[in-house]
Each structure stands twice: as C-alpha cells, then as structure tokens.
Write an enzyme that holds these catalytic residues in place. Structure first.
Site, PDB file in Angstrom:
ATOM      1  N   GLU A 147       5.462  -9.392   8.018  1.00 15.01           N
ATOM      2  CA  GLU A 147       4.992 -10.227   6.909  1.00 15.01           C
ATOM      3  C   GLU A 147       5.352 -11.692   7.136  1.00 15.01           C
ATOM      4  O   GLU A 147       6.312 -11.997   7.843  1.00 15.01           O
ATOM      5  CB  GLU A 147       5.598  -9.737   5.584  1.00 15.01           C
ATOM      6  CG  GLU A 147       5.199  -8.318   5.200  1.00 15.01           C
ATOM      7  CD  GLU A 147       3.714  -8.142   4.880  1.00 15.01           C
ATOM      8  OE1 GLU A 147       3.011  -9.154   4.668  1.00 15.01           O
ATOM      9  OE2 GLU A 147       3.262  -6.979   4.853  1.00 15.01           O
TER      10      GLU A 147
ATOM     11  N   TYR B 263     -16.097   6.093   8.973  1.00 16.70           N
ATOM     12  CA  TYR B 263     -14.673   6.467   8.907  1.00 16.70           C
ATOM     13  C   TYR B 263     -14.387   7.723   9.746  1.00 16.70           C
ATOM     14  O   TYR B 263     -14.023   7.616  10.911  1.00 16.70           O
ATOM     15  CB  TYR B 263     -14.199   6.624   7.444  1.00 16.70           C
ATOM     16  CG  TYR B 263     -12.697   6.469   7.407  1.00 16.70           C
ATOM     17  CD1 TYR B 263     -12.099   5.268   7.035  1.00 16.70           C
ATOM     18  CD2 TYR B 263     -11.858   7.505   7.839  1.00 16.70           C
ATOM     19  CE1 TYR B 263     -10.709   5.104   7.090  1.00 16.70           C
ATOM     20  CE2 TYR B 263     -10.482   7.354   7.906  1.00 16.70           C
ATOM     21  CZ  TYR B 263      -9.917   6.164   7.521  1.00 16.70           C
ATOM     22  OH  TYR B 263      -8.550   6.006   7.594  1.00 16.70           O
TER      23      TYR B 263
ATOM     24  N   ALA C 223       6.311  -3.737  14.722  1.00 18.94           N
ATOM     25  CA  ALA C 223       6.759  -2.346  14.826  1.00 18.94           C
ATOM     26  C   ALA C 223       6.309  -1.683  16.130  1.00 18.94           C
ATOM     27  O   ALA C 223       6.890  -0.680  16.543  1.00 18.94           O
ATOM     28  CB  ALA C 223       6.220  -1.543  13.637  1.00 18.94           C
TER      29      ALA C 223
ATOM     30  N   LYS D 142      -7.617   8.855  14.117  1.00 20.09           N
ATOM     31  CA  LYS D 142      -6.947   9.831  13.240  1.00 20.09           C
ATOM     32  C   LYS D 142      -6.891  11.214  13.909  1.00 20.09           C
ATOM     33  O   LYS D 142      -5.957  11.976  13.670  1.00 20.09           O
ATOM     34  CB  LYS D 142      -7.640   9.899  11.881  1.00 20.09           C
ATOM     35  CG  LYS D 142      -7.545   8.596  11.058  1.00 20.09           C
ATOM     36  CD  LYS D 142      -6.126   8.201  10.700  1.00 20.09           C
ATOM     37  CE  LYS D 142      -6.078   6.980   9.775  1.00 20.09           C
ATOM     38  NZ  LYS D 142      -4.706   6.488   9.574  1.00 20.09           N
TER      39      LYS D 142
ATOM     40  N   THR E 272      -6.269  -1.168  -0.936  1.00 18.28           N
ATOM     41  CA  THR E 272      -5.149  -1.801  -0.225  1.00 18.28           C
ATOM     42  C   THR E 272      -5.743  -2.891   0.661  1.00 18.28           C
ATOM     43  O   THR E 272      -6.962  -2.988   0.812  1.00 18.28           O
ATOM     44  CB  THR E 272      -4.390  -0.808   0.690  1.00 18.28           C
ATOM     45  OG1 THR E 272      -5.260  -0.400   1.743  1.00 18.28           O
ATOM     46  CG2 THR E 272      -3.869   0.403  -0.053  1.00 18.28           C
TER      47      THR E 272
ATOM     48  N   GLY F 272       0.794  -1.233   0.000  1.00 23.11           N
ATOM     49  CA  GLY F 272       0.000   0.000   0.000  1.00 23.11           C
ATOM     50  C   GLY F 272       0.822   1.276   0.000  1.00 23.11           C
ATOM     51  O   GLY F 272       1.808   1.406  -0.741  1.00 23.11           O
TER      52      GLY F 272
HETATM   53  P1  NAD Z   1      -1.670  -1.683   4.089  1.00 23.94           P
HETATM   54  O1  NAD Z   1      -2.501  -2.731   4.735  1.00 23.94           O
HETATM   55  O2  NAD Z   1      -1.420  -1.789   2.631  1.00 23.94           O
HETATM   56  O3  NAD Z   1      -0.214  -1.601   4.789  1.00 23.94           O
HETATM   57  C1  NAD Z   1      -0.010  -1.763   6.154  1.00 23.94           C
HETATM   58  C2  NAD Z   1       1.469  -1.915   6.454  1.00 23.94           C
HETATM   59  O4  NAD Z   1       1.608  -2.019   7.878  1.00 23.94           O
HETATM   60  C3  NAD Z   1       2.124  -3.181   5.869  1.00 23.94           C
HETATM   61  O5  NAD Z   1       3.446  -2.874   5.460  1.00 23.94           O
HETATM   62  C4  NAD Z   1       2.180  -4.137   7.071  1.00 23.94           C
HETATM   63  O6  NAD Z   1       3.244  -5.100   7.019  1.00 23.94           O
HETATM   64  C5  NAD Z   1       2.448  -3.117   8.165  1.00 23.94           C
HETATM   65  N1  NAD Z   1       2.102  -3.622   9.508  1.00 23.94           N
HETATM   66  C6  NAD Z   1       0.882  -3.937  10.016  1.00 23.94           C
HETATM   67  N2  NAD Z   1       1.002  -4.316  11.309  1.00 23.94           N
HETATM   68  C7  NAD Z   1       2.332  -4.233  11.607  1.00 23.94           C
HETATM   69  C8  NAD Z   1       3.093  -4.473  12.783  1.00 23.94           C
HETATM   70  N3  NAD Z   1       2.528  -4.861  13.926  1.00 23.94           N
HETATM   71  N4  NAD Z   1       4.432  -4.290  12.709  1.00 23.94           N
HETATM   72  C9  NAD Z   1       5.048  -3.903  11.562  1.00 23.94           C
HETATM   73  N5  NAD Z   1       4.376  -3.631  10.438  1.00 23.94           N
HETATM   74  C10 NAD Z   1       3.039  -3.796  10.459  1.00 23.94           C
HETATM   75  O7  NAD Z   1      -2.328  -0.290   4.493  1.00 23.94           O
HETATM   76  P2  NAD Z   1      -2.512   1.124   3.777  1.00 23.94           P
HETATM   77  O8  NAD Z   1      -3.898   1.197   3.247  1.00 23.94           O
HETATM   78  O9  NAD Z   1      -1.371   1.436   2.901  1.00 23.94           O
HETATM   79  O10 NAD Z   1      -2.510   2.077   5.056  1.00 23.94           O
HETATM   80  C11 NAD Z   1      -1.362   2.780   5.506  1.00 23.94           C
HETATM   81  C12 NAD Z   1      -1.827   4.089   6.135  1.00 23.94           C
HETATM   82  O11 NAD Z   1      -2.455   4.889   5.121  1.00 23.94           O
HETATM   83  C13 NAD Z   1      -2.856   3.941   7.255  1.00 23.94           C
HETATM   84  O12 NAD Z   1      -2.609   4.881   8.255  1.00 23.94           O
HETATM   85  C14 NAD Z   1      -4.170   4.261   6.561  1.00 23.94           C
HETATM   86  O13 NAD Z   1      -5.165   4.728   7.447  1.00 23.94           O
HETATM   87  C15 NAD Z   1      -3.704   5.361   5.613  1.00 23.94           C
HETATM   88  N6  NAD Z   1      -4.612   5.629   4.481  1.00 23.94           N
HETATM   89  C16 NAD Z   1      -5.061   4.620   3.701  1.00 23.94           C
HETATM   90  C17 NAD Z   1      -5.958   4.917   2.673  1.00 23.94           C
HETATM   91  C18 NAD Z   1      -6.498   3.838   1.765  1.00 23.94           C
HETATM   92  O14 NAD Z   1      -7.456   4.091   1.019  1.00 23.94           O
HETATM   93  N7  NAD Z   1      -5.935   2.646   1.785  1.00 23.94           N
HETATM   94  C19 NAD Z   1      -6.349   6.254   2.419  1.00 23.94           C
HETATM   95  C20 NAD Z   1      -5.814   7.263   3.211  1.00 23.94           C
HETATM   96  C21 NAD Z   1      -4.963   6.940   4.258  1.00 23.94           C
END
Ligand code: NAD
Length: 395
Positions: free
Chosen positions: A75, A235, A112, A244, A275, A52
C-alpha cells in the site's frame, strides 16, 4: 487537507482516513454483533490483508476469535500533502482497534511475491507469534516479479479462444454498453497464471514451513470465484479462470505437503463483491449490480465481512463441508437457483433506461465509494483532516 474522491475509471486515486476507519469499524461492529467463534484459529497470517476479502479475513479472527494477526500488503503510505491508499488507512484503523483489545496486530508493507518479504514474515512470526495456525492467501495483483527469474509478469482479464461480446456498465456515465474483448494469446494466459495462479501461494507455504513457523494443524486457504455462465468467458473460462485452476492444483500439492503434520489447504469459492480487484473486471460490475438487487430483496445480501464470518464460523472450526472438487462454497447463496434465475431474466432486459430499476447500480456505486472511505455516514468530508496515519510496520 480536504480529501475528495478522484475517480479514474475503475479506481479512486484518493482515500479518506476517517472514512476508511469508519468502514473498518462497521466491519468490526458486524463481527461483534455475531457470536464469538469457538475453536477459531488464534494466530493468523493474512497475505493481502489491507482491503476486500483479505481485510475481512483479518477482522473476523481478531474480533470473533481474539486472534493475533500479522498482515502483509502493498500500500501507498501517506505524506503531508498526499493521502495514503485506502488499504493503508484500513490497516492503521484495524491495528488501532485490535491493539485496544490487547491483541497482537502488526503489518508488513511490501511485495508479497518477493523472497525478502517472505523472510521478513518468517522472522517476525518466530519473534512474536511462535507459529501460525492459519494462513490466508488473498492477493489480487495486476503484476508479479518472479523472484526466480527476475521477470515481470502481467495478468489480464480476457476470454480464451473466441471473442467475447457482452453487456457491461460504464460506471462513470451510468450507461449500459456492449464490450467486445478479443481472446488472449498463449503468452497472456501463461502470464496471468504466473501472477494469479498458485505458484506464489506454494512458495509462501514452503518458506513458512522451512522456517518452522507453521503449526502442525495449520489451515491455509486461497480464494476463488465461479459465478454464473454469463461471466464465464471473461472469468471462469478466461485467463483468470486458468489461474484459478492452477490455484486449485496447487491446493492439492500443498495438501500433500502438509498432510504428514495434520495441516490442510483449501480453496474457498467466495461470492462476487465490490472490491478494488472486482471493479476492474469487465461485465462483473453490471452483474454485481443485478445480483445485489435480488440478494438484498431476499435478505441474503453479503459483503466481504459476512462472507468471511461464515467461512471462519461454519468451516474453519471443524472439518469444512466441501463440494465434489473439495472446495468450500460460500458462494452458495449467490448461486441459488432463484437468485440466478432473476439475474438471467434481468440480464436479458437490462439497458441504460432501466439500470436503476432492475439492478442495484446505486448500491454498487455506494459500495465502490466506501472502499475508499467516501460516502460514509457520520464522516465530515468538508473538514480538514490530517492525511498522515502511522502504522508500526515490521521492517
Ligand atoms: P483486493 O483488491 O481488495 O485486495 C488485494 C490485496 O492484495 C490487497 O491487500 C493488496 O494490498 C494486496 N496486494 C496486491 N499486490 C500485492 C503485492 N505485490 N504484495 C503484497 N500485497 C499485495 O482484492 P479482493 O477482491 O479481496 O481479492 C482477493 C482474492 O479474492 C483474489 O484471489 C480474488 O480472486 C478472490 N475473490 C474475489 C472476489 C470478488 O468479487 N472481489 C470473489 C471471489 C474471490
């Protein structure tokens, strides 16, 4: 082995190594097709870097700014007879490509939220990068073990105060249904804030700062979402929205801490994309399908990589432009009046019968499959592949 998709609700439990590699390569190719970013951060730590927005936040500085990157993620590695998770394959592919360019690119696979992973990260930065000038916090997780009290907290996606009834899409059946979500309890709200709020981001910045590995003018950013009114109950005004808000408050605190040395913290409000995290949010996949239809028609469709290219290219090279709350808004095209007018009108009418006409549901589905390396042109899914791909992890 032959690896095929195994979909369970909003997750695919398998991933294809060559497909994930091709997906990463496409993103690298996009970045390479754009101009290099002058004054791009050069030493970047991405927390949540395997899929993502976090993956894109690793690819952009590496391939548009020749940045060294350290990634942290959680992962599943592969075994002889079981494929790894997509984020593992993505990270393996990214590291191979970055190293081929002579860049430093290493990863840490672990929780993390733990102090141990923070310590490992600080030590690795000291040993290999010296300091980092950019820290991206892009975790999305359903749970967190708090290192201070040892408790496990769980996040949920629920409205607050009132029951929420809305249209949603059953992605397995391609049917538009109604979903009714009961409001969260106070305990659920608090737990969601514990997981997805800013507490851990601040702990990261404190650990990096105490370890002396933050460059004086470091820039750090965490990602947020606003979206249209139709999703607000689940949301922006729901449990995740409270998290948030906490993230935003944390941003202000981090800014105070960093200001003496010249560092800056930002919230970047990103657009809705497909994502693993967003697929799990009720209503959002249907909204995204409608949104994509209009944004593609207007020639303004963006995925993570285009969004993050704009973030680094337009905002991280100089003083970012921000809204009245101090947030960077790369959701600007999503929130454009004409786009949201289309969404609102289509939303009124959308049903199973017209799902594929007034929304880009098939685009949504293709996008979802690509997250796991499936449905990608040029990949031969009928041929045996070795599921084992190694990553030279920092341990
Ligand atoms: P995603 O699920 O694609 O990625 C999540 C990441 O977090 C991965 O790399 C995963 O390995 C890592 N992760 C999860 N738990 C973990 C842990 N305990 N330790 C280490 N790594 C860990 O998610 P995303 O959609 O890319 O979201 C990322 C951010 O972007 C979030 O804050 C989300 O709210 C924000 N966001 C997402 C969107 C959307 O539409 N997807 C829109 C705006 C903002």
């Amino acid at each position: 082995m032959i690896i095929s998709p195994k979909i369970r609700g909003f997750i695919c439990t398998t991933a294809h190594p060559e497909g994930c590699e091709a997906h990463v390569r496409d993103q690298i190719d996009y970045v390479r097709s754009q101009p290099l970013i002058e004054n791009c951060p050069k030493k970047v730590l991405v927390i949540g870097s395997s899929t993502g927005y976090g993956l894109a936040s690793r690819i952009v500085p590496a391939f548009a700014g020749e940045a060294d990157t350290l990634g942290v993620f959680f992962e599943r590695p592969p075994s002889e007879n079981k494929p790894a998770s997509a984020g593992w394959y993505n990270s393996a592919a990214f590291e191979t490509a970055a190293k081929a360019e002579g860049l430093y690119a290493r990863s840490i696979n672990g929780d993390a939220y733990s102090d141990q992973i923070k310590e490992l990260t600080v030590n690795e930065i000291k040993a290999s990068m010296g300091q980092v000038d950019c820290v991206i916090y892009s975790l999305a997780s359903p749970r967190r073990t708090d290192p201070e009290d040892g408790q496990i907290y769980k996040s949920c996606l629920k409205p607050i105060g009132t029951t929420y009834t809305q249209k949603t899409v059953n992605t397995d059946k391609a049917e538009v249904e109604e979903i009714v979500i009961e409001p969260a309890t106070d305990e659920e709200i608090n737990q969601t804030v514990k997981v997805m709020g800013g507490e851990d981001w601040e702990r990261w910045i404190d650990a990096l700062s105490d370890g002396g590995v933050l460059a004086p003018s470091v820039i750090t950013a965490a990602y947020s979402y606003v979206g249209p009114e139709l999703t607000w109950s689940v949301y922006k005004d729901g449990t995740i929205g409270q998290a948030k808000i906490h993230l935003q408050e944390t941003c202000e605190r981090i800014n105070e801490k960093l200001s003496a040395s010249g560092g800056k913290a930002y919230i970047s409000v990103n657009k809705a994309v497909v994502t693993q995290a967003s697929s799990a949010i009720p209503v959002v996949p249907l909204y995204i399908s409608v949104l994509f239809k209009k944004m593609k028609e207007e020639g303004i469709h963006e995925d993570c990589i285009e969004q993050i290219r704009r973030l680094f290219g337009d905002h991280f090279t100089d003083t970012p432009s921000v809204d009245e709350s101090g947030r960077i808004r790369i959701d600007d095209w999503e929130m454009r009046d004409d786009v949201q007018k289309y969404v609102a009108e289509a939303w009124e009418q959308i049903s199973t019968d017209n799902l594929k006409d007034i929304s880009d549901f098939s685009g949504y589905q293709k996008n979802f499959m690509r997250l796991f390396g499936f449905g990608i042109e040029g990949v031969d899914y009928g041929t045996d592949t070795d599921p084992v791909r190694s990553i030279d992890l920092v341990e």
